[in-house]
Design a protein around this motif. Structure first.
Motif, PDB file in Angstrom:
ATOM      1  N   LYS A  42       0.830  -1.203   0.000  1.00  0.00           N
ATOM      2  CA  LYS A  42       0.000   0.000   0.000  1.00  0.00           C
ATOM      3  C   LYS A  42       0.865   1.253   0.000  1.00  0.00           C
ATOM      4  O   LYS A  42       0.499   2.264  -0.616  1.00  0.00           O
ATOM      5  N   LYS A  43       2.010   1.174   0.657  1.00  0.00           N
ATOM      6  CA  LYS A  43       2.935   2.303   0.665  1.00  0.00           C
ATOM      7  C   LYS A  43       3.444   2.584  -0.743  1.00  0.00           C
ATOM      8  O   LYS A  43       3.537   3.744  -1.168  1.00  0.00           O
ATOM      9  N   SER A  98       0.945   4.377  -2.657  1.00  0.00           N
ATOM     10  CA  SER A  98       0.690   5.749  -2.209  1.00  0.00           C
ATOM     11  C   SER A  98       1.505   6.770  -2.991  1.00  0.00           C
ATOM     12  O   SER A  98       1.179   7.960  -2.986  1.00  0.00           O
ATOM     13  N   TYR A  99       2.566   6.322  -3.670  1.00  0.00           N
ATOM     14  CA  TYR A  99       3.391   7.228  -4.461  1.00  0.00           C
ATOM     15  C   TYR A  99       2.822   7.364  -5.868  1.00  0.00           C
ATOM     16  O   TYR A  99       2.183   6.451  -6.389  1.00  0.00           O
ATOM     17  N   ASP A 137       2.883   0.202  -9.779  1.00  0.00           N
ATOM     18  CA  ASP A 137       1.539  -0.026  -9.232  1.00  0.00           C
ATOM     19  C   ASP A 137       1.030  -1.443  -9.501  1.00  0.00           C
ATOM     20  O   ASP A 137       0.424  -2.075  -8.628  1.00  0.00           O
TER      21      ASP A 137
END
Length: 388
Positions: free
Chosen positions: A350-351, A354-355, A362
């Motif tokens: 998930k981190k 987040s970018y 992704d």
């Protein structure tokens, strides 16, 4: 992708004014040494002697590209804009030169190489149509250079890149095939790259670097030859021992040849030089931890791999992560999965999500959320560099 390569003995001499040879040589070698100030000053000297000379424009674009790609790890949007403007200005400058020198093979070589650079940059950013049409212009100009001078072996560098990658990148072909017919010949591409490696004046080392990429690619087993890649990078490092990126390519080649203990030693040495050697910049910290952590993964040393990637997080806590930093965040997720720490693994994936997806991570992060990563060692760990 690394500028024009260092000057080396060749079987054919490129026809340049005598007073340009030295500054061009110094400029190119400056780029290869990551000494951008020396490179810039040398290129400006070329312009002072011959305004709009194609090698001056070519040098300017290569400096901007190398700074964006390696000094800023393709992670600085301001430097990206500098590179894009410099590339456009350089192409326009060579066109001005061509109006007065319509039979200069150096001009067709220079503008062809710059269109090729634009094509590769567009492809990386998934601008497929721009990539295709820039590639067509690159080939047209490089072939014109060879028409004017059949011994202009540097032109085979760009032609080799086109033939190989157009023939082996199905994602590009699949998308563009709906618009135009793209054909490439990997065999011919490797032949051209080897011709440039053996005989080119300015692109011999660049050809070696592309061949290293080709020979380290496990998906194309016909050309897979990591031991030869290790030989090539060691030859280049002898010429440019201060270049940290050549140092790191050697670490990658060591990983690909299964020398994991040497990768560990090399990664730790690389890390120790950051801050103590002016060319080993802080932005390379994540690369060092990639080598250390991934070598531990390949050896099945999950706790040690976990420690390495977590150390990377601490070291870069106050920095915006580069491509390699985000890659390490994903790798840490895999390590948590290997240790059975699924909650932590999901947090890592998930981190990554987040970018902003500048580098195409992704898809693999979403796959990590969907399915826990199965522990793998040796080459099954996957390549050392970011691989998407």
């Amino acid at each position: 992708f690394l500028a024009a390569g260092a000057v080396c003995p060749a079987q054919a001499e490129i026809k340049l004014p005598a007073d340009i040879i030295e500054p061009v040589t110094v400029g190119i070698n400056g780029v290869y040494s990551l000494d951008f100030e020396t490179a810039h000053n040398s290129i400006q000297h070329v312009f002072s002697l011959y305004p709009n000379h194609p090698f001056g424009h070519f040098g300017n674009a290569m400096i901007a590209w190398a700074r964006y790609e390696y000094e800023f790890e393709t992670s600085d949007d301001k430097q990206r804009k500098v590179f894009e403007k410099t590339l456009d200005d350089s192409i326009a400058g060579i066109k001005i030169w061509l109006k007065d020198n319509p039979q200069d093979p150096n001009a067709f070589m220079g503008i062809g190489a710059l269109y090729g650079l634009r094509a590769m940059f567009a492809m990386r950013n998934r601008s497929w149509i721009t990539s295709y049409f820039s590639g067509r212009k690159a080939i047209k100009n490089l072939e014109k250079a060879l028409e004017l001078d059949p011994t202009y072996y540097d032109a085979f560098f760009g032609l080799g890149i086109y033939q190989y990658y157009a023939g082996t990148l199905p994602s590009v072909i699949k998308i563009l095939a709906k618009i135009v017919a793209i054909k490439g010949n990997p065999e011919k591409g490797v032949e051209y790259l080897n011709l440039a490696r053996e005989k080119a004046t300015f692109t011999a080392n660049s050809s070696k670097l592309i061949l290293i990429d080709v020979q380290n690619n496990r998906r194309n087993t016909k050309y897979y030859a990591p031991e030869k890649s290790l030989q090539y990078i060691r030859e280049i490092r002898e010429q440019f021992p201060k270049n940290p990126l050549m140092h790191y390519v050697e670490i990658i080649c060591l990983f690909e040849t299964g020398k994991y203990d040497e990768v560990l030693a090399g990664g730790k040495e690389f890390l120790s030089l950051i801050g103590s050697d002016k060319f080993y910049k802080e932005i390379y910290i994540s690369r060092a931890y990639t080598a250390i952590g991934t070598a531990h993964m390949a050896k099945g040393e999950w706790k040690e791999a976990k420690a390495a990637f977590e150390d990377m997080q601490k070291a870069l806590a106050n920095q915006e992560p580069s491509r390699w930093g985000v890659w390490n965040e994903y790798r840490l997720g895999q390590v948590y999965d290997a240790l059975g720490q699924r909650d932590k693994a999901e947090k890592q994936y998930k981190k990554v999500l987040s970018y902003k997806d500048k580098w195409g991570f992704d898809e693999i992060a979403k796959e990590g959320l969907k399915t826990p990563w199965e522990p793998a060692t040796g080459k099954e760990t996957g390549p050392l560099p970011p691989s998407v």
